[in-house]
Design a protein around this motif. Structure first.
Motif, short mmCIF file in Angstrom:
data_model
loop_
_atom_site.label_atom_id
_atom_site.label_comp_id
_atom_site.label_asym_id
_atom_site.label_seq_id
_atom_site.Cartn_x
_atom_site.Cartn_y
_atom_site.Cartn_z
N ASN A 242 1.34 -1.50 -0.30
CA ASN A 242 -0.05 -0.12 -0.16
C ASN A 242 0.42 1.06 -0.04
O ASN A 242 1.51 1.36 0.70
N ARG A 243 0.95 2.34 -0.41
CA ARG A 243 1.18 3.15 -0.99
C ARG A 243 0.77 4.19 -0.57
O ARG A 243 -0.46 5.19 -0.99
N LEU A 244 1.11 5.21 0.81
CA LEU A 244 0.31 6.48 0.56
C LEU A 244 1.22 7.53 0.68
O LEU A 244 2.08 7.55 1.14
N ASN A 245 0.58 8.35 0.04
CA ASN A 245 1.50 9.93 -0.12
C ASN A 245 1.46 10.79 0.45
O ASN A 245 -0.04 11.04 1.37
N HIS A 246 2.66 11.47 0.75
CA HIS A 246 2.04 12.11 1.68
C HIS A 246 2.56 12.66 3.04
O HIS A 246 1.44 13.44 3.67
N GLY A 247 2.80 11.86 3.67
CA GLY A 247 2.67 11.72 5.03
C GLY A 247 4.35 12.33 5.74
O GLY A 247 4.56 13.11 4.91
N ARG A 248 4.32 12.79 6.64
CA ARG A 248 5.14 13.53 7.61
C ARG A 248 5.71 12.84 8.38
O ARG A 248 4.72 11.70 9.15
N THR A 257 13.32 3.50 13.12
CA THR A 257 11.89 3.95 13.46
C THR A 257 12.20 5.49 13.51
O THR A 257 12.00 5.76 14.18
N CYS A 258 10.38 5.58 13.37
CA CYS A 258 10.56 6.84 13.32
C CYS A 258 8.06 6.47 13.50
O CYS A 258 7.76 5.88 13.40
N GLN A 259 8.17 7.60 14.27
CA GLN A 259 6.49 8.08 13.84
C GLN A 259 6.15 8.51 12.68
O GLN A 259 6.74 10.02 12.62
N VAL A 260 4.58 8.70 12.01
CA VAL A 260 4.72 9.31 10.82
C VAL A 260 2.99 9.06 11.06
O VAL A 260 2.30 8.88 11.83
N GLU A 261 2.29 10.37 10.10
CA GLU A 261 1.68 11.32 10.38
C GLU A 261 0.79 10.97 9.20
O GLU A 261 1.93 11.67 7.96
N LEU A 266 -1.85 8.46 12.98
CA LEU A 266 -0.21 8.46 13.19
C LEU A 266 -0.17 6.42 13.52
O LEU A 266 -1.49 5.62 13.78
N SER A 267 1.53 6.32 12.48
CA SER A 267 1.42 5.14 12.48
C SER A 267 3.31 5.21 12.85
O SER A 267 4.10 5.95 12.17
N VAL A 268 3.88 3.64 13.20
CA VAL A 268 5.12 3.32 13.42
C VAL A 268 5.32 3.16 11.97
O VAL A 268 4.85 2.67 11.03
N ALA A 358 5.54 -1.34 8.09
CA ALA A 358 5.67 -0.20 7.41
C ALA A 358 7.50 0.77 6.65
O ALA A 358 7.76 0.79 7.80
N ASN A 359 7.40 0.83 5.80
CA ASN A 359 8.61 1.64 5.22
C ASN A 359 8.04 2.99 5.08
O ASN A 359 6.84 3.37 4.42
N ALA A 360 9.06 4.21 5.73
CA ALA A 360 8.88 5.56 5.40
C ALA A 360 9.95 6.06 4.32
O ALA A 360 11.55 5.81 4.61
N PHE A 361 9.76 6.49 2.95
CA PHE A 361 10.56 7.04 2.60
C PHE A 361 10.31 8.23 1.91
O PHE A 361 9.02 8.97 2.11
#
Lengths: 372, 283, 386
Positions: A242-248, A257-261, A266-268, A358-361
């Protein structure tokens, strides 16, 4: 422990005019391994292969096979052989003559010896007793084996394969995929396999190199590639996501690890590349690693089931996230185990996942229409 | 669709144009020619005399073999020039160059054979372009005549029939997947072994079609041979022409025609056997 | 069912084939129809009522014998359209005529020596009706031509155009050539000599060797003997020959480029060369020129006989014949046409063919068909000789 390296490519570059097909690519192929080069079409993977085989000349960089620099060795003298995408069997010759073609070029081998060697390798690829057949009389799978035998009989240091399975139908492709891997394990020859089909690459390879727009994205085992993609491209290309665009990025929890919104939710997430709080990111979530519970739960993200696509062992469930500030939906691979709850469209559910899912880029604009 | 046609017997309807074509333009004239060749020119009686005349005449046999050998030689020469040319056009050049080269090969054939032969004469005559150029660069100090030699006939024939060799070979080489050539190299082949074992066997049918056409054209040539060959140019077709037009002996002419046809069919058949090709496949 | 269909198909194929073969025979029903269809077809009537006006005249002739200028004038005067096919050779003319027994052509222009023999062999002409010919405008050659074309007591040709074949010499390069036809075999002109490998050359060499082909031709063995001697001589001369020429254009070109100095030539061709450049000269050697007389003859299968006679009378009128003289350089049988010709040409003719040379012309002789074979044998053997 240092591994013996069969193929080594250093800063390999190929340009045609303004077009850079291969851009400064370096990797090592360990001896006896099954090494895949994975990339979408026109990513430059075939060019890499053709440079190693000797059909293209690199603009820059060096290539080594078994420690010997081969840049200046002509194609017909390189210790590697190529299995072509369309096989390129010689239709004017029978099976035996196809297989002994390379042996005949070597000279100094008696006819009987050649035939013995050919029979030997044909037996290994399960093609006995078809020596006199014409190529046109063979099935697709049999042709595949002749193409393998024709190269393997020369005992190359490395066997290059240019998507030879892509011509086969799905069922045969599945069979040959397994067979190819077993053959490789049995013969111990280094295989370098070019493909755009990640299922083949992941299933067969010891190591996969992902390439895109001529640049190497990541070289890793299939497992690492899947769980810990090194780049935005690898995350989106390898496996379903699943690709969710424009998080922060909200905050960094630890160095991985980070927390994103995203849309107020919110998600780790695992940090895919170096990130700082406030960075604009895209979030990739593996559908099979999402936990789904019926009803609204205390923790997790609430949503409503929009679609259920049944697929035997599991279903692909499309969930609309109801508490999001922006319209978001997530695909969930739902396992029909004994403990699994019964679900229906319009059910309210709660989704949760761990860091590994979940992976954040850093955000990249999705490709525009009509451009692949 | 075709099965239905076949069943209803209406397949014949579809074949009418073909049957008419082959019947009216090929079978019937040849039957007539064959029949004529066994009739005596004066008495109208059945005879083998027209054939006896050929086999009994040193002159006709000599001209016949000369014609046949020249036709074979020029066919081989045409092949030797056409094959590398076709190979370069199909396998080495880019699309644009390929189109330009093909056009430049086809273009001369838009004008008649007669005019093309005259063009050679302008080039090769004593006061012609080649002679002039040789003097201009100082290779020779006087005019040189290149016309009216056997070599001139060969050059003219090769040029006249080149297209009919190149096109079928280009056709067959076009259908050769480039990866086959690469595969041969990859497996250790060099230029010659790849040529011998992969490229030439693949182009075989094209070579056969081209050679057959060129051979037949050369054998039946009249204009180029007489214009460029000059005083020693006697060609068997000229003997046939003489029988029909000068001597009004259509029976003798028919016998000559049958002999020429039989020879060329035999030669093509033998070549196909030697090269292990199938006529239907080659065509 | 299938079988019957096959049979019908074969019938269709064969009947079409027959039609295609048959087209060699009477093939113009449009013009021949009136008699058969007369009662029903009124449209056919005008043609029968006034055959002299309108219609088409179909000619088979040599290039230059029916200039466009005269054709247009003829059509204007008579309302008859003219269709012309060209020939390059008497044998070709006979072959074309024989194929249809003359149908498809009304008027042809054979060389005199071919008229009576072709009539005997093929029956392709019809006798001349002298009452329809304006004989007043024809010169003194008329009687000789009528006699020369007589077969079974009837004349078949009217004299039309004549000319001679002798030698052309480049007087700058070969000032001494032209005394005898044997100069065409002179080693000092090696590679600068050209002539045809045809009958006219055979006659020239026969006369040069002191033989009389016109007499010998009456007997097959005698003629073969004469021609064998000619062949031996020609084979001996072959090394000195540059090329055997085939067309007027070709020999004129070779001469102009000075690749050839001494050649056989038709008089008209040589005179036109002289008019352009006086270094070229038409020379009649001591053995005498070879002369030919082309005639007008009416096809046995003519559909418009009246138009044919109208053309004969038209083309031999002095003012019309003069057009041909000036355009081609050939002489005509029209009385007074020579007076209408250009003075420059007249001067050349007078110089080349003074009365004593006129008297020594060796006219083409009628040839039995074995003669054609013997000549063809010589031509073939000459070309094959190495």
């Amino acid at each position: 422990m240092t591994q013996e390296i069969d193929v080594s490519v250093v800063n390999l570059t190929k340009r045609w005019g303004n077009l850079t097909a291969v851009n400064n690519v370096s990797f090592d192929v360990p001896k006896g391994s099954f090494f895949s080069v994975l990339g979408p079409s026109a990513s430059g993977k075939t060019t890499v292969l053709r440079m190693i085989a000797g059909f293209e000349t690199p603009t820059a960089g060096d290539m080594f096979i078994g420690g010997q620099r081969i840049n200046d060795v002509p194609a017909n003298k390189r210790p590697c052989n190529l299995v072509f995408q369309r096989l390129a069997l010689f239709p004017m010759m029978n099976v035996l003559d196809n297989v002994t073609f390379g042996l005949r070029r070597r000279g100094g081998i008696s006819k009987a010896e050649m035939e013995r060697m050919a029979n030997d390798v044909l037996a290994r690829v399960d093609l006995k007793g078809l020596n006199k057949r014409k190529i046109s009389q063979l099935s697709g799978g049999q042709q595949q084996r002749v193409a393998l035998a024709r190269s393997l009989v020369l005992d190359p240091t490395v066997l290059l394969l240019d998507e030879p399975l892509s011509a086969l139908d799905l069922k045969l492709r599945q069979d040959m995929k397994l067979e190819l891997k077993r053959l490789q394990a049995r013969m111990g020859t280094t295989f370098m396999y070019i493909t755009h089909d990640q299922t083949i690459a992941l299933a067969m390879s010891d190591t996969v190199a992902v390439i895109n727009f001529g640049k190497l994205e990541q070289v890793a085992s299939p497992d690492i590639l899947y769980r810990e993609p090194a780049t935005h491209f690898v995350a989106s290309f390898v496996g379903e996501n699943n690709r969710l665009n424009h998080g922060r990025v909200v905050k960094l929890i630890d160095d991985q690890t980070c927390q994103v919104e995203i849309g107020g939710l919110l998600s780790v997430a695992r940090i895919g590349e170096e990130l700082a709080p406030g960075d604009d990111i895209d979030l990739f979530i593996r559908p099979e690693m999402i936990h789904l519970q019926l009803g609204k739960q205390a923790s997790g993200i609430v949503g409503q089931i929009k679609e259920i696509n049944f697929d035997g062992a599991h279903s692909l469930v499309v969930v609309q996230l109801t508490e999001s500030a922006i319209p978001l939906s997530i695909n969930v691979k739902f396992q029909h185990t004994e403990q699994a709850p019964a679900i229906a469209v319009n059910d309210t559910v709660t989704l949760s996942w761990g860091r590994a899912a979940a992976n954040a880029f850093r955000h990249i604009e999705p490709p525009t229409e009509g451009k692949e | 669709m075709s099965a239905k046609l076949k069943k209803s017997g209406r397949l014949w309807l579809v074949l009418i144009p073909y049957l008419l074509w082959i019947g009216v333009l090929f079978v019937i004239p040849h039957i007539k020619l064959f029949g004529l060749s066994f009739v005596d020119h004066r008495s109208g009686e059945l005879t083998l005399g027209n054939y006896a005349k050929f086999f009994g005449s040193d002159l006709y046999r000599r001209v016949f073999w000369r014609t046949a050998l020249y036709a074979i030689f020029t066919t081989i020469l045409t092949l030797l020039i056409a094959f590398p040319t076709a190979f370069i056009i199909t396998k080495i050049l880019g699309k644009k160059m390929k189109a330009i080269l093909l056009l430049s090969i086809v273009l001369p054939y838009w004008i008649s054979e007669l005019i093309r032969a005259f063009a050679w004469m302008v080039l090769m005559r004593e006061t012609g372009v080649i002679s002039y150029l040789l003097q201009a660069v100082g290779i020779t100090s006087h005019n040189i005549e290149f016309l009216y030699r056997n070599g001139t006939i060969v050059i003219g024939l090769v040029y006249t029939s080149m297209l009919f060799m190149i096109i079928p070979i280009i056709n067959s080489l076009d259908s050769l997947d480039d990866s086959l050539i690469e595969a041969a190299y990859d497996l250790g082949g060099n230029f010659w072994s790849t040529m011998r074992e992969v490229i030439i066997p693949h182009a075989g049918p094209g070579i056969m079609v081209g050679s057959t056409m060129v051979f037949m054209l050369n054998l039946g040539n009249y204009v180029t041979v007489t214009l460029l060959g000059g005083k020693n140019s006697l060609w068997f077709t000229e003997n046939i022409y003489n029988q029909f037009i000068v001597r009004f002996n259509q029976n003798q002419g028919a016998a000559f025609g049958v002999i020429l046809l039989t020879f060329s069919v035999l030669l093509v058949w033998i070549t196909l056997k030697i090269t292990k090709q199938d006529m239907a496949e080659a065509m | 069912m299938k079988r019957r269909f096959f049979m019908i198909m074969m019938l269709v194929v064969f009947s079409l084939a027959l039609v295609s073969c048959g087209s060699n025979e009477p093939a113009a029903p449009e013009a021949a129809a009136p008699a058969a269809d007369a009662p029903a077809e009124e449209a056919a009537a005008p043609e029968e009522a006034a055959p002299e006006s309108g219609g088409v005249l179909r000619m088979l002739t040599w290039e230059g014998y029916a200039p466009e200028e005269l054709v247009n004038k003829f059509t204007e005067e008579t309302g008859i359209d003219v269709e012309i096919s060209y020939i390059g050779d008497n044998n070709e003319l006979i072959a074309k005529m024989a194929a249809t027994k003359g149908v498809g052509y009304d008027l042809v222009s054979p060389t005199l020596s071919y008229v009576a023999t072709a009539q005997a062999d093929q029956g392709i002409y019809q006798p001349i009706d002298l009452s329809k010919v304006n004989t007043d405008q024809i010169n003194e050659s008329l009687d000789a031509i009528l006699e020369g074309s007589t077969y079974e007591g009837k004349p078949y040709a009217i004299p039309f155009v004549w000319g001679t074949t002798a030698m052309i010499v480049n007087t700058e390069k070969a000032p001494d050539a032209g005394e005898s036809y044997l100069d065409l075999c002179d080693p000092q002109y090696e590679g600068r000599i050209s002539y045809r490998s045809k009958y006219d050359t055979l006659y020239m060499f026969a006369y040069a060797l002191g033989l009389d082909p016109a007499e010998a031709v009456k007997d097959e063995a005698a003629y073969r003997d004469v021609m064998d001697q000619v062949l031996d001589k020609l084979v001996e001369c072959k090394p000195y020959v540059r090329v055997y020429w085939d067309s007027r254009q070709q020999i004129e070109d070779l001469l102009k480029k000075e690749e050839v100095w001494v050649a056989s030539s038709w008089d008209a061709s040589a005179w036109s060369m002289s008019l352009e450049d006086p270094k070229f000269k038409y020379v009649v050697p001591k053995e005498g020129a070879v002369g030919w007389y082309d005639t007008l003859a009416i096809s046995a299968g003519a559909e418009n006989v009246d138009a044919a006679y109208q053309w004969i009378n038209f083309i031999l009128a002095p003012e019309n014949a003069a057009v041909i003289v000036n355009q081609t350089g050939y002489q005509t049988a029209s009385a007074g046409a020579a007076d209408a010709a250009s003075p420059e040409l007249a001067a050349l003719v007078a110089e080349s063919l003074p009365p004593e040379k006129m008297a020594s012309i060796n006219w083409y002789f009628p040839k039995p068909d074995y003669a054609t074979d013997i000549e063809a044998d010589v031509e073939e053997q000459l070309k094959a000789a190495q």
